[in-house]
Design a protein around this motif. Structure first.
Motif, PDB file in Angstrom:
ATOM      1  N   PRO A 139       0.830  -1.215   0.000  1.00 21.41           N
ATOM      2  CA  PRO A 139       0.000   0.000   0.000  1.00 21.41           C
ATOM      3  C   PRO A 139       0.858   1.255   0.000  1.00 21.41           C
ATOM      4  O   PRO A 139       2.034   1.238   0.357  1.00 21.41           O
ATOM      5  N   GLY A 140       0.239   2.327  -0.392  1.00 22.13           N
ATOM      6  CA  GLY A 140       0.910   3.610  -0.402  1.00 22.13           C
ATOM      7  C   GLY A 140       0.739   4.339   0.918  1.00 22.13           C
ATOM      8  O   GLY A 140       0.404   3.745   1.947  1.00 22.13           O
ATOM      9  N   PRO A 141       0.959   5.652   0.928  1.00 20.17           N
ATOM     10  CA  PRO A 141       0.858   6.413   2.182  1.00 20.17           C
ATOM     11  C   PRO A 141      -0.569   6.512   2.675  1.00 20.17           C
ATOM     12  O   PRO A 141      -1.527   6.422   1.900  1.00 20.17           O
ATOM     13  N   GLN A 142      -0.700   6.690   3.975  1.00 19.09           N
ATOM     14  CA  GLN A 142      -1.991   6.884   4.621  1.00 19.09           C
ATOM     15  C   GLN A 142      -2.033   8.253   5.263  1.00 19.09           C
ATOM     16  O   GLN A 142      -1.000   8.893   5.494  1.00 19.09           O
ATOM     17  N   ILE A 143      -3.246   8.707   5.556  1.00 21.55           N
ATOM     18  CA  ILE A 143      -3.359   9.953   6.310  1.00 21.55           C
ATOM     19  C   ILE A 143      -2.880   9.706   7.737  1.00 21.55           C
ATOM     20  O   ILE A 143      -2.928   8.585   8.246  1.00 21.55           O
ATOM     21  N   GLU A 144      -2.402  10.742   8.370  1.00 25.40           N
ATOM     22  CA  GLU A 144      -1.794  10.593   9.687  1.00 25.40           C
ATOM     23  C   GLU A 144      -2.795  10.172  10.751  1.00 25.40           C
ATOM     24  O   GLU A 144      -2.412   9.629  11.788  1.00 25.40           O
ATOM     25  N   GLU A 145      -4.053  10.418  10.508  1.00 24.19           N
ATOM     26  CA  GLU A 145      -5.064  10.040  11.497  1.00 24.19           C
ATOM     27  C   GLU A 145      -5.244   8.528  11.588  1.00 24.19           C
ATOM     28  O   GLU A 145      -5.789   8.036  12.580  1.00 24.19           O
ATOM     29  N   ILE A 146      -4.825   7.807  10.584  1.00 19.80           N
ATOM     30  CA  ILE A 146      -4.895   6.337  10.629  1.00 19.80           C
ATOM     31  C   ILE A 146      -3.624   5.838  11.312  1.00 19.80           C
ATOM     32  O   ILE A 146      -2.544   5.900  10.738  1.00 19.80           O
ATOM     33  N   VAL A 147      -3.758   5.355  12.518  1.00 17.11           N
ATOM     34  CA  VAL A 147      -2.603   4.966  13.319  1.00 17.11           C
ATOM     35  C   VAL A 147      -2.336   3.479  13.134  1.00 17.11           C
ATOM     36  O   VAL A 147      -3.238   2.658  13.304  1.00 17.11           O
ATOM     37  N   PRO A 148      -1.103   3.096  12.779  1.00 15.52           N
ATOM     38  CA  PRO A 148      -0.799   1.665  12.627  1.00 15.52           C
ATOM     39  C   PRO A 148      -0.720   0.973  13.983  1.00 15.52           C
ATOM     40  O   PRO A 148      -0.273   1.555  14.973  1.00 15.52           O
ATOM     41  N   ASN A 149      -1.161  -0.245  14.006  1.00 16.72           N
ATOM     42  CA  ASN A 149      -1.090  -1.061  15.220  1.00 16.72           C
ATOM     43  C   ASN A 149       0.103  -1.996  15.086  1.00 16.72           C
ATOM     44  O   ASN A 149       0.118  -2.895  14.241  1.00 16.72           O
ATOM     45  N   MET A 150       1.122  -1.813  15.944  1.00 17.16           N
ATOM     46  CA  MET A 150       2.374  -2.569  15.846  1.00 17.16           C
ATOM     47  C   MET A 150       2.404  -3.748  16.811  1.00 17.16           C
ATOM     48  O   MET A 150       3.478  -4.169  17.240  1.00 17.16           O
ATOM     49  N   THR A 151       1.259  -4.302  17.136  1.00 18.86           N
ATOM     50  CA  THR A 151       1.233  -5.422  18.077  1.00 18.86           C
ATOM     51  C   THR A 151       1.802  -6.689  17.467  1.00 18.86           C
ATOM     52  O   THR A 151       2.618  -7.386  18.075  1.00 18.86           O
ATOM     53  N   ASN A 152       1.386  -7.031  16.249  1.00 21.54           N
ATOM     54  CA  ASN A 152       1.869  -8.228  15.573  1.00 21.54           C
ATOM     55  C   ASN A 152       1.621  -8.057  14.076  1.00 21.54           C
ATOM     56  O   ASN A 152       1.159  -7.003  13.615  1.00 21.54           O
TER      57      ASN A 152
END
Length: 518
Positions: free
Chosen positions: A210-223
Protein backbone atom coordinates in the motif's frame (compact mmCIF):
# COMPACT_ATOMS: atom_id res chain seq x y z
CA UNK A 1 -10.26 5.24 -33.02
CA UNK A 2 -10.51 8.86 -34.17
CA UNK A 3 -8.66 11.91 -32.98
CA UNK A 4 -8.68 15.54 -33.95
CA UNK A 5 -5.20 16.30 -32.60
CA UNK A 6 -3.08 13.31 -33.70
CA UNK A 7 -2.53 11.89 -37.17
CA UNK A 8 -3.84 8.38 -37.77
CA UNK A 9 -0.33 7.00 -38.43
CA UNK A 10 0.97 8.13 -35.03
CA UNK A 11 -2.22 7.01 -33.33
CA UNK A 12 -2.00 3.51 -34.78
CA UNK A 13 1.66 3.22 -33.71
CA UNK A 14 0.73 4.27 -30.20
CA UNK A 15 -2.09 1.72 -30.16
CA UNK A 16 0.25 -1.11 -31.10
CA UNK A 17 2.75 -0.05 -28.42
CA UNK A 18 0.36 -0.22 -25.48
CA UNK A 19 -1.80 -3.04 -26.82
CA UNK A 20 -4.99 -1.05 -27.39
CA UNK A 21 -7.69 -2.85 -29.37
CA UNK A 22 -10.62 -1.32 -31.21
CA UNK A 23 -13.05 -2.50 -28.51
CA UNK A 24 -11.50 -0.40 -25.73
CA UNK A 25 -13.37 2.83 -25.21
CA UNK A 26 -10.56 4.75 -23.56
CA UNK A 27 -7.32 4.13 -21.71
CA UNK A 28 -6.56 5.45 -18.26
CA UNK A 29 -4.02 4.66 -15.52
CA UNK A 30 -5.06 2.48 -12.61
CA UNK A 31 -5.18 4.06 -9.13
CA UNK A 32 -1.77 4.78 -7.65
CA UNK A 33 -0.49 1.98 -5.46
CA UNK A 34 2.82 2.78 -3.82
CA UNK A 35 5.55 3.02 -6.44
CA UNK A 36 4.07 0.33 -8.71
CA UNK A 37 4.31 1.47 -12.36
CA UNK A 38 1.08 2.49 -14.02
CA UNK A 39 -0.92 -0.28 -15.63
CA UNK A 40 -3.46 0.22 -18.37
CA UNK A 41 -6.80 -1.52 -18.52
CA UNK A 42 -10.06 -1.36 -20.40
CA UNK A 43 -12.85 0.77 -19.01
CA UNK A 44 -15.20 -2.07 -19.89
CA UNK A 45 -13.47 -4.96 -18.11
CA UNK A 46 -11.50 -3.00 -15.46
CA UNK A 47 -8.93 -5.77 -15.00
CA UNK A 48 -5.39 -4.85 -14.07
CA UNK A 49 -2.49 -6.54 -15.82
CA UNK A 50 0.30 -7.83 -13.54
CA UNK A 51 3.68 -6.22 -14.05
CA UNK A 52 6.04 -9.09 -14.92
CA UNK A 53 9.18 -6.99 -14.48
CA UNK A 54 8.35 -6.04 -10.91
CA UNK A 55 7.37 -9.63 -10.11
CA UNK A 56 10.72 -10.91 -11.40
CA UNK A 57 12.65 -8.40 -9.32
CA UNK A 58 10.71 -9.26 -6.18
CA UNK A 59 11.09 -13.01 -6.69
CA UNK A 60 14.80 -12.58 -7.31
CA UNK A 61 15.09 -10.75 -3.99
CA UNK A 62 13.24 -13.51 -2.15
CA UNK A 63 15.41 -16.17 -3.77
CA UNK A 64 18.59 -14.30 -2.83
CA UNK A 65 17.41 -14.29 0.79
CA UNK A 66 16.42 -17.96 0.81
CA UNK A 67 19.15 -19.60 -1.25
CA UNK A 68 22.17 -18.24 0.58
CA UNK A 69 23.94 -20.12 3.32
CA UNK A 70 23.48 -18.86 6.87
CA UNK A 71 25.52 -15.67 6.88
CA UNK A 72 28.02 -15.35 9.67
CA UNK A 73 29.36 -11.86 9.26
CA UNK A 74 29.82 -8.88 6.99
CA UNK A 75 32.34 -10.81 4.90
CA UNK A 76 30.39 -14.06 4.61
CA UNK A 77 31.04 -15.79 1.29
CA UNK A 78 28.14 -16.60 -0.99
CA UNK A 79 27.94 -20.01 -2.55
CA UNK A 80 27.51 -21.07 -6.15
CA UNK A 81 23.73 -21.33 -5.92
CA UNK A 82 23.59 -17.51 -5.66
CA UNK A 83 25.51 -16.92 -8.87
CA UNK A 84 23.47 -15.28 -11.64
CA UNK A 85 22.22 -17.77 -14.18
CA UNK A 86 20.03 -17.68 -17.23
CA UNK A 87 16.39 -17.28 -16.37
CA UNK A 88 14.61 -20.65 -16.80
CA UNK A 89 11.37 -21.10 -18.66
CA UNK A 90 8.22 -20.27 -16.75
CA UNK A 91 6.95 -23.18 -14.68
CA UNK A 92 3.30 -23.39 -13.70
CA UNK A 93 2.62 -25.31 -10.51
CA UNK A 94 -0.79 -25.44 -8.90
CA UNK A 95 -1.13 -24.94 -5.13
CA UNK A 96 -1.89 -28.64 -4.77
CA UNK A 97 1.22 -29.67 -6.72
CA UNK A 98 4.02 -27.81 -4.94
CA UNK A 99 5.77 -30.76 -3.33
CA UNK A 100 8.64 -32.20 -5.37
CA UNK A 101 11.99 -33.63 -4.43
CA UNK A 102 14.78 -31.15 -5.04
CA UNK A 103 16.59 -33.38 -7.53
CA UNK A 104 13.43 -34.02 -9.59
CA UNK A 105 12.03 -30.52 -9.30
CA UNK A 106 10.43 -28.97 -12.41
CA UNK A 107 12.33 -25.76 -11.58
CA UNK A 108 15.94 -25.75 -12.87
CA UNK A 109 17.04 -23.41 -10.08
CA UNK A 110 15.98 -25.87 -7.39
CA UNK A 111 17.69 -28.74 -9.22
CA UNK A 112 20.92 -26.75 -9.26
CA UNK A 113 20.48 -26.10 -5.58
CA UNK A 114 20.08 -29.84 -4.92
CA UNK A 115 23.30 -30.51 -6.80
CA UNK A 116 25.08 -27.90 -4.69
CA UNK A 117 23.84 -29.50 -1.46
CA UNK A 118 25.02 -32.93 -2.56
CA UNK A 119 28.52 -31.60 -3.17
CA UNK A 120 28.87 -29.40 -0.05
CA UNK A 121 26.58 -30.62 2.76
CA UNK A 122 27.69 -33.49 5.01
CA UNK A 123 25.58 -36.32 6.39
CA UNK A 124 24.45 -35.58 9.99
CA UNK A 125 24.43 -39.24 11.08
CA UNK A 126 26.45 -39.68 14.31
CA UNK A 127 28.50 -42.53 12.79
CA UNK A 128 30.52 -40.03 10.77
CA UNK A 129 33.48 -38.04 12.07
CA UNK A 130 33.16 -34.34 12.73
CA UNK A 131 33.72 -31.95 9.86
CA UNK A 132 33.88 -28.71 11.86
CA UNK A 133 33.73 -27.30 15.36
CA UNK A 134 30.45 -27.46 17.26
CA UNK A 135 28.80 -24.03 17.36
CA UNK A 136 25.61 -24.74 19.35
CA UNK A 137 24.03 -27.49 21.45
CA UNK A 138 21.55 -28.18 18.63
CA UNK A 139 24.35 -28.62 16.10
CA UNK A 140 24.29 -32.15 14.57
CA UNK A 141 28.07 -32.16 14.84
CA UNK A 142 27.68 -32.35 18.63
CA UNK A 143 26.25 -35.87 18.34
CA UNK A 144 29.26 -36.98 16.33
CA UNK A 145 31.64 -35.81 19.04
CA UNK A 146 29.70 -37.63 21.75
CA UNK A 147 29.83 -40.96 19.89
CA UNK A 148 33.54 -40.79 18.97
CA UNK A 149 32.63 -41.55 15.37
CA UNK A 150 35.10 -43.40 13.19
CA UNK A 151 33.49 -43.37 9.72
CA UNK A 152 34.80 -40.69 7.34
CA UNK A 153 32.54 -37.76 6.47
CA UNK A 154 30.21 -38.25 3.51
CA UNK A 155 28.14 -35.82 1.47
CA UNK A 156 24.37 -36.03 1.51
CA UNK A 157 22.94 -38.03 -1.36
CA UNK A 158 19.61 -39.49 -0.21
CA UNK A 159 16.45 -37.40 -0.31
CA UNK A 160 13.84 -38.05 2.32
CA UNK A 161 10.61 -39.11 0.58
CA UNK A 162 8.56 -37.12 3.11
CA UNK A 163 10.32 -33.74 2.79
CA UNK A 164 12.17 -34.09 -0.54
CA UNK A 165 15.41 -32.58 0.81
CA UNK A 166 18.79 -34.34 0.52
CA UNK A 167 19.60 -34.92 4.20
CA UNK A 168 21.59 -38.18 4.53
CA UNK A 169 24.30 -39.98 2.64
CA UNK A 170 22.28 -43.19 2.26
CA UNK A 171 18.88 -44.66 2.91
CA UNK A 172 20.31 -46.83 5.72
CA UNK A 173 21.50 -43.81 7.67
CA UNK A 174 18.18 -42.05 7.06
CA UNK A 175 16.24 -45.02 8.47
CA UNK A 176 18.60 -45.47 11.38
CA UNK A 177 18.36 -41.78 12.37
CA UNK A 178 14.70 -41.28 11.45
CA UNK A 179 13.67 -40.42 15.01
CA UNK A 180 15.94 -37.41 14.98
CA UNK A 181 14.98 -36.41 11.44
CA UNK A 182 11.25 -36.61 12.19
CA UNK A 183 11.59 -33.60 14.51
CA UNK A 184 12.25 -31.30 11.55
CA UNK A 185 10.81 -33.28 8.64
CA UNK A 186 7.50 -31.39 8.55
CA UNK A 187 9.27 -28.04 8.63
CA UNK A 188 11.62 -29.12 5.85
CA UNK A 189 8.62 -30.11 3.72
CA UNK A 190 7.07 -26.71 4.35
CA UNK A 191 10.30 -25.00 3.23
CA UNK A 192 10.35 -27.24 0.16
CA UNK A 193 6.84 -26.23 -0.86
CA UNK A 194 7.55 -22.55 -0.20
CA UNK A 195 10.58 -22.69 -2.50
CA UNK A 196 8.54 -24.33 -5.26
CA UNK A 197 5.84 -21.73 -4.75
CA UNK A 198 8.36 -19.04 -5.73
CA UNK A 199 8.95 -20.93 -8.97
CA UNK A 200 5.28 -21.74 -9.60
CA UNK A 201 4.73 -18.88 -12.03
CA UNK A 202 1.68 -17.54 -10.22
CA UNK A 203 1.00 -13.87 -9.66
CA UNK A 204 2.14 -12.83 -6.17
CA UNK A 205 -0.51 -10.42 -4.96
CA UNK A 206 1.12 -10.38 -1.51
CA UNK A 207 4.06 -8.44 -2.99
CA UNK A 208 1.87 -5.45 -3.76
CA UNK A 209 2.27 -2.87 -1.04
CA UNK A 210 0.00 0.00 0.00
CA UNK A 211 0.91 3.61 -0.40
CA UNK A 212 0.86 6.41 2.18
CA UNK A 213 -1.99 6.88 4.62
CA UNK A 214 -3.36 9.95 6.31
CA UNK A 215 -1.79 10.59 9.69
CA UNK A 216 -5.06 10.04 11.50
CA UNK A 217 -4.89 6.34 10.63
CA UNK A 218 -2.60 4.97 13.32
CA UNK A 219 -0.80 1.66 12.63
CA UNK A 220 -1.09 -1.06 15.22
CA UNK A 221 2.37 -2.57 15.85
CA UNK A 222 1.23 -5.42 18.08
CA UNK A 223 1.87 -8.23 15.57
CA UNK A 224 1.77 -9.03 11.87
CA UNK A 225 -2.02 -9.33 11.68
CA UNK A 226 -2.76 -5.97 13.28
CA UNK A 227 -0.02 -4.23 11.30
CA UNK A 228 -1.15 -5.52 7.91
CA UNK A 229 -4.77 -4.72 8.71
CA UNK A 230 -4.23 -1.15 9.93
CA UNK A 231 -1.81 -0.41 7.06
CA UNK A 232 -4.50 -1.62 4.62
CA UNK A 233 -2.50 -4.32 2.87
CA UNK A 234 -4.30 -6.62 0.48
CA UNK A 235 -5.96 -9.42 2.39
CA UNK A 236 -3.63 -12.43 2.82
CA UNK A 237 -5.82 -15.42 3.59
CA UNK A 238 -3.32 -18.23 3.11
CA UNK A 239 -0.47 -19.17 5.41
CA UNK A 240 1.95 -19.71 2.53
CA UNK A 241 1.27 -16.26 1.11
CA UNK A 242 1.74 -14.83 4.59
CA UNK A 243 5.13 -16.52 4.89
CA UNK A 244 6.25 -15.16 1.53
CA UNK A 245 5.11 -11.63 2.37
CA UNK A 246 6.76 -11.49 5.80
CA UNK A 247 10.06 -12.78 4.39
CA UNK A 248 10.61 -9.36 2.80
CA UNK A 249 8.71 -7.07 5.13
CA UNK A 250 10.51 -8.34 8.22
CA UNK A 251 13.48 -6.03 7.54
CA UNK A 252 11.83 -2.59 7.47
CA UNK A 253 9.09 -3.49 9.95
CA UNK A 254 11.58 -4.86 12.49
CA UNK A 255 13.33 -1.49 12.50
CA UNK A 256 10.03 0.36 12.78
CA UNK A 257 8.81 -1.87 15.62
CA UNK A 258 11.74 -0.74 17.78
CA UNK A 259 11.96 2.99 16.99
CA UNK A 260 8.25 3.74 16.47
CA UNK A 261 6.43 5.62 19.22
CA UNK A 262 3.78 2.86 19.23
CA UNK A 263 6.40 0.14 19.60
CA UNK A 264 5.21 -3.11 21.23
CA UNK A 265 8.37 -3.07 23.39
CA UNK A 266 7.98 -1.00 26.55
CA UNK A 267 9.27 -0.73 30.12
CA UNK A 268 6.31 -2.52 31.65
CA UNK A 269 6.74 -6.05 32.96
CA UNK A 270 7.61 -8.32 30.06
CA UNK A 271 8.04 -5.39 27.69
CA UNK A 272 11.83 -6.01 27.48
CA UNK A 273 12.67 -2.30 27.12
CA UNK A 274 15.11 -1.04 29.76
CA UNK A 275 15.25 2.41 31.34
CA UNK A 276 18.35 3.27 29.32
CA UNK A 277 16.55 2.03 26.23
CA UNK A 278 13.65 4.35 26.90
CA UNK A 279 16.08 7.28 27.15
CA UNK A 280 17.85 6.48 23.87
CA UNK A 281 14.76 5.63 21.86
CA UNK A 282 12.85 8.63 23.17
CA UNK A 283 15.51 10.91 21.69
CA UNK A 284 15.29 9.14 18.32
CA UNK A 285 11.48 9.12 18.38
CA UNK A 286 11.43 12.87 19.01
CA UNK A 287 13.05 13.38 15.60
CA UNK A 288 11.43 10.58 13.65
CA UNK A 289 7.98 11.78 14.79
CA UNK A 290 8.37 15.56 14.32
CA UNK A 291 5.59 17.81 15.65
CA UNK A 292 3.29 19.73 13.35
CA UNK A 293 4.96 22.95 12.27
CA UNK A 294 2.14 24.60 10.33
CA UNK A 295 3.95 24.23 7.05
CA UNK A 296 2.20 24.16 3.71
CA UNK A 297 2.85 23.77 -0.02
CA UNK A 298 2.97 27.53 -0.73
CA UNK A 299 5.67 30.08 0.04
CA UNK A 300 4.02 31.13 3.30
CA UNK A 301 4.13 27.52 4.45
CA UNK A 302 7.89 27.13 4.16
CA UNK A 303 9.42 25.89 7.39
CA UNK A 304 12.87 24.76 8.46
CA UNK A 305 12.92 20.96 8.46
CA UNK A 306 15.05 18.72 10.63
CA UNK A 307 18.02 16.82 9.15
CA UNK A 308 17.30 13.29 7.93
CA UNK A 309 17.33 10.37 10.32
CA UNK A 310 20.27 8.19 9.33
CA UNK A 311 19.81 4.43 9.69
CA UNK A 312 23.13 2.63 9.17
CA UNK A 313 22.70 -1.02 8.14
CA UNK A 314 26.10 -2.63 8.67
CA UNK A 315 27.21 -5.91 7.14
CA UNK A 316 24.47 -5.51 4.53
CA UNK A 317 23.98 -8.49 2.25
CA UNK A 318 20.80 -9.54 0.46
CA UNK A 319 18.69 -7.00 2.39
CA UNK A 320 20.39 -4.20 0.42
CA UNK A 321 18.92 -5.62 -2.81
CA UNK A 322 15.32 -5.78 -1.60
CA UNK A 323 12.77 -4.04 -3.84
CA UNK A 324 12.69 -0.36 -2.95
CA UNK A 325 8.94 -0.59 -2.44
CA UNK A 326 9.72 -2.69 0.62
CA UNK A 327 12.05 -0.14 2.20
CA UNK A 328 9.73 2.77 1.40
CA UNK A 329 7.24 1.21 3.81
CA UNK A 330 9.38 2.82 6.52
CA UNK A 331 8.52 6.24 5.15
CA UNK A 332 4.79 5.55 5.39
CA UNK A 333 5.11 4.75 9.10
CA UNK A 334 6.93 8.00 9.95
CA UNK A 335 5.04 10.95 8.51
CA UNK A 336 7.02 14.13 7.82
CA UNK A 337 10.33 12.48 8.75
CA UNK A 338 13.16 12.27 6.22
CA UNK A 339 14.89 8.86 6.30
CA UNK A 340 18.33 8.11 4.93
CA UNK A 341 19.17 4.41 4.71
CA UNK A 342 22.90 3.69 4.48
CA UNK A 343 23.96 0.14 3.55
CA UNK A 344 27.58 -0.63 4.38
CA UNK A 345 29.40 -3.90 3.77
CA UNK A 346 31.69 -5.64 1.30
CA UNK A 347 28.76 -7.74 0.03
CA UNK A 348 26.19 -4.97 -0.19
CA UNK A 349 26.29 -4.96 -4.02
CA UNK A 350 26.90 -8.65 -4.73
CA UNK A 351 25.32 -9.77 -8.03
CA UNK A 352 24.00 -6.27 -8.70
CA UNK A 353 26.61 -4.98 -11.13
CA UNK A 354 24.14 -5.04 -14.01
CA UNK A 355 21.71 -2.91 -12.01
CA UNK A 356 24.19 -0.44 -10.49
CA UNK A 357 27.78 -0.53 -11.79
CA UNK A 358 30.17 0.53 -9.05
CA UNK A 359 31.26 4.15 -9.57
CA UNK A 360 34.86 5.21 -9.64
CA UNK A 361 36.29 6.34 -6.32
CA UNK A 362 37.12 10.02 -6.55
CA UNK A 363 37.96 12.86 -4.17
CA UNK A 364 34.28 13.79 -4.00
CA UNK A 365 33.20 10.15 -3.59
CA UNK A 366 36.17 8.47 -1.87
CA UNK A 367 34.33 5.25 -0.97
CA UNK A 368 32.36 4.83 -4.19
CA UNK A 369 28.91 5.35 -2.70
CA UNK A 370 25.86 4.61 -4.85
CA UNK A 371 23.14 7.15 -4.13
CA UNK A 372 19.45 6.53 -4.84
CA UNK A 373 17.81 9.86 -4.03
CA UNK A 374 14.79 9.79 -6.32
CA UNK A 375 12.84 7.00 -4.67
CA UNK A 376 10.45 9.38 -2.94
CA UNK A 377 10.37 12.78 -1.30
CA UNK A 378 11.34 11.47 2.13
CA UNK A 379 13.57 8.43 1.51
CA UNK A 380 17.14 8.23 0.31
CA UNK A 381 19.32 5.11 0.04
CA UNK A 382 23.11 5.09 -0.17
CA UNK A 383 25.20 1.92 -0.56
CA UNK A 384 28.92 1.57 0.21
CA UNK A 385 30.93 -1.53 -0.71
CA UNK A 386 33.34 -1.10 2.17
CA UNK A 387 33.93 -2.10 5.79
CA UNK A 388 32.48 0.29 8.34
CA UNK A 389 35.63 0.57 10.46
CA UNK A 390 37.53 1.91 7.44
CA UNK A 391 34.98 4.68 6.92
CA UNK A 392 34.81 5.40 10.65
CA UNK A 393 38.55 6.02 10.81
CA UNK A 394 38.21 8.51 7.98
CA UNK A 395 35.51 10.41 9.97
CA UNK A 396 33.22 10.06 6.98
CA UNK A 397 29.94 10.07 8.94
CA UNK A 398 30.90 12.12 12.00
CA UNK A 399 29.44 13.64 14.05
CA UNK A 400 26.87 11.18 15.39
CA UNK A 401 23.77 12.30 17.24
CA UNK A 402 21.43 10.01 19.24
CA UNK A 403 18.55 12.18 18.02
CA UNK A 404 19.28 11.46 14.35
CA UNK A 405 21.32 8.25 14.07
CA UNK A 406 20.79 4.54 14.59
CA UNK A 407 22.74 1.38 13.70
CA UNK A 408 21.08 -1.87 12.57
CA UNK A 409 22.85 -5.24 12.31
CA UNK A 410 20.81 -7.98 10.61
CA UNK A 411 22.18 -11.41 11.65
CA UNK A 412 25.70 -10.06 12.24
CA UNK A 413 27.21 -13.17 13.80
CA UNK A 414 29.15 -11.10 16.31
CA UNK A 415 30.20 -14.12 18.33
CA UNK A 416 30.48 -16.64 15.50
CA UNK A 417 33.99 -18.14 15.32
CA UNK A 418 34.24 -17.50 11.58
CA UNK A 419 33.32 -13.80 11.73
CA UNK A 420 34.31 -12.60 15.18
CA UNK A 421 37.57 -11.14 13.86
CA UNK A 422 35.66 -8.87 11.47
CA UNK A 423 33.75 -7.19 14.30
CA UNK A 424 36.55 -6.82 16.86
CA UNK A 425 37.62 -3.50 15.38
CA UNK A 426 34.14 -2.28 14.53
CA UNK A 427 32.44 -2.85 17.90
CA UNK A 428 34.47 -0.29 19.93
CA UNK A 429 33.82 2.28 17.23
CA UNK A 430 30.08 1.66 17.38
CA UNK A 431 30.06 2.06 21.15
CA UNK A 432 31.91 5.37 20.85
CA UNK A 433 28.98 6.90 18.98
CA UNK A 434 26.57 6.39 21.94
CA UNK A 435 23.67 5.82 19.53
CA UNK A 436 21.30 2.81 19.60
CA UNK A 437 22.51 -0.42 17.97
CA UNK A 438 19.72 -2.84 16.97
CA UNK A 439 20.71 -6.47 16.32
CA UNK A 440 18.78 -9.51 15.12
CA UNK A 441 19.55 -13.22 15.15
CA UNK A 442 18.55 -16.32 13.21
CA UNK A 443 17.86 -18.32 16.37
CA UNK A 444 17.80 -17.78 20.12
CA UNK A 445 21.20 -19.42 20.46
CA UNK A 446 22.66 -17.21 17.73
CA UNK A 447 21.32 -14.11 19.45
CA UNK A 448 22.46 -15.08 22.95
CA UNK A 449 25.94 -15.95 21.64
CA UNK A 450 26.26 -12.48 20.11
CA UNK A 451 25.16 -10.87 23.36
CA UNK A 452 27.67 -12.84 25.43
CA UNK A 453 30.48 -11.88 23.10
CA UNK A 454 29.61 -8.17 23.29
CA UNK A 455 29.47 -8.26 27.09
CA UNK A 456 32.76 -10.15 27.34
CA UNK A 457 34.55 -8.04 24.76
CA UNK A 458 33.37 -4.67 26.12
CA UNK A 459 32.79 -5.49 29.78
CA UNK A 460 31.36 -2.52 31.67
CA UNK A 461 31.10 -0.34 28.55
CA UNK A 462 27.70 -1.48 27.27
CA UNK A 463 24.19 -0.36 28.19
CA UNK A 464 21.44 -2.83 27.31
CA UNK A 465 18.51 -1.05 25.63
CA UNK A 466 16.29 -3.98 24.65
CA UNK A 467 16.58 -7.40 26.25
CA UNK A 468 17.03 -10.29 23.79
CA UNK A 469 13.84 -12.09 22.85
CA UNK A 470 11.65 -13.19 19.98
CA UNK A 471 10.95 -10.58 17.35
CA UNK A 472 7.24 -9.91 16.94
CA UNK A 473 7.85 -9.18 13.27
CA UNK A 474 10.15 -12.04 12.44
CA UNK A 475 9.86 -13.84 9.15
CA UNK A 476 7.25 -16.59 9.33
CA UNK A 477 9.10 -18.57 6.69
CA UNK A 478 11.80 -21.15 7.49
CA UNK A 479 14.93 -21.16 5.34
CA UNK A 480 17.41 -23.90 4.54
CA UNK A 481 21.16 -23.68 4.93
CA UNK A 482 22.58 -25.18 1.74
CA UNK A 483 25.72 -26.23 3.61
CA UNK A 484 23.64 -28.08 6.22
CA UNK A 485 20.01 -28.80 5.19
CA UNK A 486 19.12 -29.83 8.74
CA UNK A 487 19.96 -26.32 9.94
CA UNK A 488 16.66 -24.43 9.74
CA UNK A 489 16.72 -20.71 10.39
CA UNK A 490 14.18 -17.93 10.52
CA UNK A 491 14.94 -14.42 9.28
CA UNK A 492 15.16 -11.92 12.13
CA UNK A 493 13.87 -14.46 14.66
CA UNK A 494 15.07 -12.44 17.62
CA UNK A 495 15.87 -8.79 18.26
CA UNK A 496 17.84 -6.92 20.93
CA UNK A 497 19.56 -3.55 21.24
CA UNK A 498 22.47 -1.95 23.09
CA UNK A 499 24.70 1.13 23.01
CA UNK A 500 27.93 2.46 24.49
CA UNK A 501 27.67 3.28 28.18
CA UNK A 502 27.01 6.89 29.06
CA UNK A 503 28.62 8.48 32.08
CA UNK A 504 26.82 11.31 33.92
CA UNK A 505 29.09 13.67 35.82
CA UNK A 506 27.72 15.70 38.73
CA UNK A 507 29.46 18.86 39.89
CA UNK A 508 29.75 18.77 43.69
CA UNK A 509 30.53 22.12 45.30
CA UNK A 510 32.41 22.42 48.55
CA UNK A 511 29.73 23.59 50.97
CA UNK A 512 32.21 25.35 53.25
CA UNK A 513 33.84 27.26 50.42
CA UNK A 514 30.42 28.17 49.09
CA UNK A 515 29.32 29.60 52.48
CA UNK A 516 32.60 31.49 52.94
CA UNK A 517 32.37 33.13 49.53
CA UNK A 518 28.74 33.93 50.11
Amino acid sequence: MQSGYTCQRCLSSLGRAVGISSTIRHVRPSPAHGDIPWRYYSATTKKTTPNPTQQRRTLASVESLNHRAVAIGPGARKHAADEPTERPERVLLKPTNLFHSFSDSPAPGIRRRAAFMKSHAYCPHPDHRQTRAVISPQDPEARKAANNSTHPPAFVNFECPDCGIPVYCSEEHWMDDYESHSEICDTLRQANEDDHDLHSGRYFAEFRYPGPQIEEIVPNMTNWDTYLYTREYNAINEERRMRQATRLLTYPVTIASVVHELSPYNIRAGGRLTVEGLKSLSALRYTIHPPLSGGGPDVKGLRVSAPPVRIFILGARAESSLPRDVWIQLEYLFHRAIIHLIFIGPESMTNRNAEFPLPERTARNPFGGIVEDRLSHHTKITTFVEYYHTMHKANYFQPFDPYFDCFVLFHPGLGHPASVHEWEETLPQLLETKVPIICTGYTEWDMQRDKRWVEEKMAGEVDMLLEPGENRFRSLRWDLNDYDPTDLTCGNWGVWAFRGKRYVCWLVLNLGMFIANF
